[in-house]
Scaffold this motif. Structure first.
Motif, PDB file in Angstrom:
ATOM      1  N   LYS A   1     -13.274   4.937  -3.213  1.00  0.00           N
ATOM      2  CA  LYS A   1     -13.561   3.815  -4.106  1.00  0.00           C
ATOM      3  C   LYS A   1     -13.469   2.532  -3.313  1.00  0.00           C
ATOM      4  O   LYS A   1     -13.012   2.530  -2.151  1.00  0.00           O
ATOM      5  CB  LYS A   1     -12.559   3.789  -5.268  1.00  0.00           C
ATOM      6  N   GLU A   2     -13.929   1.426  -3.903  1.00  0.00           N
ATOM      7  CA  GLU A   2     -13.770   0.134  -3.252  1.00  0.00           C
ATOM      8  C   GLU A   2     -12.296  -0.182  -3.051  1.00  0.00           C
ATOM      9  O   GLU A   2     -11.454   0.191  -3.881  1.00  0.00           O
ATOM     10  CB  GLU A   2     -14.400  -0.967  -4.111  1.00  0.00           C
ATOM     11  N   ILE A   3     -11.980  -0.869  -1.959  1.00  0.00           N
ATOM     12  CA  ILE A   3     -10.614  -1.329  -1.746  1.00  0.00           C
ATOM     13  C   ILE A   3     -10.609  -2.851  -1.661  1.00  0.00           C
ATOM     14  O   ILE A   3     -11.631  -3.482  -1.353  1.00  0.00           O
ATOM     15  CB  ILE A   3      -9.964  -0.703  -0.499  1.00  0.00           C
TER      16      ILE A   3
ATOM     17  N   ASP B   1     -11.148   5.431   1.577  1.00  0.00           N
ATOM     18  CA  ASP B   1     -10.953   5.888   0.198  1.00  0.00           C
ATOM     19  C   ASP B   1     -12.288   6.336  -0.403  1.00  0.00           C
ATOM     20  O   ASP B   1     -13.341   6.210   0.221  1.00  0.00           O
ATOM     21  CB  ASP B   1     -10.328   4.761  -0.637  1.00  0.00           C
TER      22      ASP B   1
ATOM     23  N   SER C   1      -3.245   4.722   6.077  1.00  0.00           N
ATOM     24  CA  SER C   1      -2.519   4.873   4.819  1.00  0.00           C
ATOM     25  C   SER C   1      -1.775   6.203   4.816  1.00  0.00           C
ATOM     26  O   SER C   1      -2.210   7.196   5.416  1.00  0.00           O
ATOM     27  CB  SER C   1      -3.478   4.792   3.641  1.00  0.00           C
TER      28      SER C   1
ATOM     29  N   ASN D   1     -12.441   1.339   5.182  1.00  0.00           N
ATOM     30  CA  ASN D   1     -12.199   1.939   3.874  1.00  0.00           C
ATOM     31  C   ASN D   1     -12.371   3.451   3.996  1.00  0.00           C
ATOM     32  O   ASN D   1     -13.480   3.956   4.148  1.00  0.00           O
ATOM     33  CB  ASN D   1     -13.168   1.370   2.840  1.00  0.00           C
TER      34      ASN D   1
ATOM     35  N   TYR E   1      -4.556   2.178  -2.067  1.00  0.00           N
ATOM     36  CA  TYR E   1      -5.852   2.330  -1.409  1.00  0.00           C
ATOM     37  C   TYR E   1      -5.667   3.027  -0.069  1.00  0.00           C
ATOM     38  O   TYR E   1      -4.676   2.787   0.645  1.00  0.00           O
ATOM     39  CB  TYR E   1      -6.501   0.964  -1.162  1.00  0.00           C
ATOM     40  N   LYS E   2      -6.641   3.865   0.286  1.00  0.00           N
ATOM     41  CA  LYS E   2      -6.637   4.531   1.583  1.00  0.00           C
ATOM     42  C   LYS E   2      -7.428   3.686   2.577  1.00  0.00           C
ATOM     43  O   LYS E   2      -8.508   3.187   2.262  1.00  0.00           O
ATOM     44  CB  LYS E   2      -7.238   5.927   1.467  1.00  0.00           C
TER      45      LYS E   2
END
Length: 290
Positions: A133-135, A131, A96, A129, A106-107
């Motif tokens: 947070k959840e993606i 990030d 990302s 993932n 999202y990352k």
């Protein structure tokens, strides 16, 4: 830039753009993938990420905010970099960045690997993932297989062979490119004869196949290419609607286009994948030359 590897049976070439497989040839030079002739289609085997198909109106929502993505997302037009190479394997990566975050909040890190094992090309995907947070994402393959494979044969000499008997109806696509809620009986048995009229309404989309292998075969030649994809809930089969194109796409998907009346958020979409912080989604497909 193209990267090429080979063994005693096969030779493949992969482009950094899209980490896209551009060529599979055997010892006698038979080409098993379409050559990206833009007369018909400018791709050979693009990766579909972070969506498969089209979102309604080209827009989707995350936490109440609207974003725009083109059909099949951005991975197929992104520049990957080569992170590992050996005599029989290649691995590419995309992470990302500011451009992806502007359209997909999202990352992530997406790794695409190819490995030669005899007459098989393993096509391995990893979504990581990165990030806090959840993606949420979808991912799919879109390989364009030469059809016919052998020179001087016709598309109508070819058929698809399923490794399990099917009794399946396809989900038709609306004119906008979204899925409708109708069903059309299409498969009955282990074979589907190919003709261009099948695709006048766009791709054949299935969500209930028992098979995890689909082979492109000919009534006049023994050469085949099999797509093996275990655990994929959706499949698409496509060639351009105008007819005449020398290829057929066999597409295993984790996810699909929006239904034409879908108005929810990305996380609510049927078939979407959720990935927790720090976790990795792994799957693979095989191209088997026969």
């Amino acid at each position: 830039m193209l990267h090429t590897i080979q063994n005693d049976v096969l030779k493949i070439s992969v482009a950094e753009r899209g980490a896209e497989l551009k060529s599979i040839t055997d010892g006698d030079g038979t080409q098993y993938l379409f050559d990206s002739d833009p007369t018909w289609w400018k791709y050979s085997s693009p990766i579909l990420f972070p969506i498969v198909g089209k979102v309604c109106g080209g827009k989707y929502r995350v936490d109440g905010k609207e974003y725009a993505l083109p059909q099949h997302g951005f991975a197929r037009t992104s520049d990957f970099w080569l992170v590992d190479a050996s005599d029989d394997a290649l691995t590419f990566a995309l992470e990302s960045n500011a451009a992806t975050l502007a359209v997909y909040p999202y990352k992530f890190r997406l790794e695409i690997s190819y490995k030669l094992i005899g007459n098989e090309v393993k096509y391995i995907w990893r979504v990581i993932n990165t990030d806090d947070k959840e993606i949420y994402f979808s991912i799919g393959a879109h390989p364009a297989i030469s059809c016919p494979i052998a020179y001087r044969e016709n598309f109508t000499d070819c058929y698809l062979k399923f490794n399990r008997a099917e009794k399946s109806s396809r989900i038709p696509l609306a004119a906008s490119g979204q899925l409708s809620h109708d069903r059309i009986p299409t498969l009955d048995g282990t074979e589907l004869d190919l003709n261009y009229d099948l695709f006048k309404g766009d791709a054949l989309v299935f969500d209930d196949l028992k098979s995890d292998e689909i082979s492109v075969c000919s009534r006049k030649n023994s050469k085949t290419l099999t797509i093996r994809a275990k655990g994929f809930p959706y499949w698409g089969i496509w060639t351009p609607a105008q007819g005449g194109a020398p290829f057929i796409c066999i597409e295993p998907w984790h996810g699909h286009a929006d239904y034409e009346d879908f108005a929810g958020e990305l996380k609510d979409k049927e078939g979407i994948h959720k990935l927790a912080v720090g976790e990795t989604f792994n799957t693979e497909i095989s191209f088997i030359v026969g």
